[in-house]
Design an enzyme around this catalytic site. Sequence first.
Site, PDB file in Angstrom:
ATOM      1  N   LYS A  85      47.865  41.629  57.815  1.00 12.60           N
ATOM      2  CA  LYS A  85      48.475  42.072  56.515  1.00 12.60           C
ATOM      3  C   LYS A  85      49.219  43.070  56.631  1.00 12.60           C
ATOM      4  O   LYS A  85      49.352  43.730  57.327  1.00 12.60           O
ATOM      5  CB  LYS A  85      47.244  42.804  55.272  1.00 12.60           C
ATOM      6  CG  LYS A  85      47.188  42.830  54.222  1.00 12.60           C
ATOM      7  CD  LYS A  85      46.532  41.321  53.447  1.00 12.60           C
ATOM      8  CE  LYS A  85      46.657  41.307  51.939  1.00 12.60           C
ATOM      9  NZ  LYS A  85      45.532  39.783  51.637  1.00 12.60           N
ATOM     10  N   ASP A  95      50.664  38.968  47.941  1.00 18.19           N
ATOM     11  CA  ASP A  95      49.468  38.889  48.086  1.00 18.19           C
ATOM     12  C   ASP A  95      50.032  40.144  46.146  1.00 18.19           C
ATOM     13  O   ASP A  95      50.525  39.304  45.808  1.00 18.19           O
ATOM     14  CB  ASP A  95      49.296  39.736  48.880  1.00 18.19           C
ATOM     15  CG  ASP A  95      47.628  40.267  48.380  1.00 18.19           C
ATOM     16  OD1 ASP A  95      46.034  39.982  48.754  1.00 18.19           O
ATOM     17  OD2 ASP A  95      47.411  41.525  47.824  1.00 18.19           O
TER      18      ASP A  95
HETATM   19  N1  GLU Z   1      46.477  37.765  50.043  1.00 22.95           N
HETATM   20  C1  GLU Z   1      46.283  36.079  50.747  1.00 22.95           C
HETATM   21  C2  GLU Z   1      44.445  36.826  50.794  1.00 22.95           C
HETATM   22  O1  GLU Z   1      44.481  37.588  50.033  1.00 22.95           O
HETATM   23  C3  GLU Z   1      46.412  35.051  50.947  1.00 22.95           C
HETATM   24  C4  GLU Z   1      47.255  35.395  52.136  1.00 22.95           C
HETATM   25  C5  GLU Z   1      47.801  33.763  52.718  1.00 22.95           C
HETATM   26  O2  GLU Z   1      47.893  33.086  51.732  1.00 22.95           O
HETATM   27  O3  GLU Z   1      48.188  34.154  53.762  1.00 22.95           O
HETATM   28  O4  GLU Z   1      44.036  35.808  51.389  1.00 22.95           O
END
Ligand code: GLU
Length: 445
Positions: free
Chosen positions: A125, A165
């Site tokens: 992340k 996100d």
């Molecule tokens: N931000 C999203 C999550 O919390 C998606 C992440 C992604 O698609 O890589 O899972």
Amino acid sequence: MYKLSEIMERAEQLAPNQPQFHQAVEDVFHSVVPYINEQEKYQNHALLEQLLVPDRIIEFRVTWQDSEDNMQVNRGWRVQHNNALGAYKGGLRFHPSVDLDTFKFLAFEQTFKNALTGLPMGGGKGGSDFDPKGKSDADILRFCQAFMLKLSNYIGPKQDVPAGDIGVGSREIGYLFGAYKQISGVFNGVLTGKAPGSGGSLIRKEATGYGTVYFLEAMLAHQDKELKGLTCAVSGAGNVALYTVEKLLQKEAKVITVSDSDGTLLCQSGFTSEHLEAIKTNKQVERGRLKDLADSSKDFEFKADTKPWQFNCDVAIPSATQNELNEEDAKALHENKVVYVVEAANMPLTSAATAYMVENKVVVAPSKAVNAGGVAVSGLERTQNALMQSWSSDKVDKELKKIMQDIHQACIEFGEEEEGINYIKGANLAGFIKVADAMLFQGIS
Ligand code: GLU
């Protein structure tokens, strides 16, 4: 043998002053410690100690010149938590409140969430304390280009694949992708959440919300119940919340709230699809505020500085951000007869709120299971990119539904208890076992 208090002390030593990270760790380890103490094969590999320290943290400065020629400085991070199951995968968040603690907690959660999807993805992340709110398109483009200049060396389709996100939607992904292409000279699946005309997948933007409702449907079906006619309170008005509402309406549930940081838009008779279109235009096209919609329909009431947990409902779906629902809110929801709390945002309940709900026999479905649909369709986007194919929305939607049903099944397998399904334990164990087995297989992860 592990003791939860000792491993949490170790977490505190390794990462002082990171309360959100500790909260996420304690939530998972609370389920995992009693389980692995009974399993010979997980002993003596320092598995939990390894998981406390991300594989790598990249921290950088983003300097950019805004459209009025002022030099601006922001901070950027990418936490690559664990790649035992595949290349790091997880979103980017642009929000002024973020710091390393935010990304460590999110990356840790992502590792287990991605494991639950059954797709080959590790957890990561990242993001920045840049605030996109109120910025011009030109400034967003300039920032995204400067951010990617610093990040591009550390990502790649087989290395680390970021996505969106909070604060990073289709526009930002487009600008980041364009910047990556200029820097590297290659067009590949380095990011997901791309527009379908630029290698993106159909249903990606709807996936987290639709997946949330598919998971809820599976929970209800397990108790021979259905969604039709149930009253749902939803918080947030971003991508997750709005596509959750869309799918709930398709299933004929009654949705009474959405919210933003100014307060709650209440519709006691239940939103119609026309209402939802108006909310989407306000949020996605005009990038506006919900309070501006208050007078647009006689069915709406705007409750300033109020969360959506003050009204009678069967299902509460927090879809805004971490720790948005505290113990006081949990008490209010319980008084308002809530039966299910379905976490669509990442870690939206405080530990005290979760404990209160569990004590009062309210079923809590945890985010790592509920909202895994978003990253699951990101995984399907990677598959399409690798195969140089574009699948129909019907095909993607069917795959998504199947993945959510499989996650639900895994929660049952590992979470079955005398009083019913413990979804928190089920999701934690099912995710952990996949990651731990891969770590053991690889010797050193
Ligand atoms: N931000 C999203 C999550 O919390 C998606 C992440 C992604 O698609 O890589 O899972």
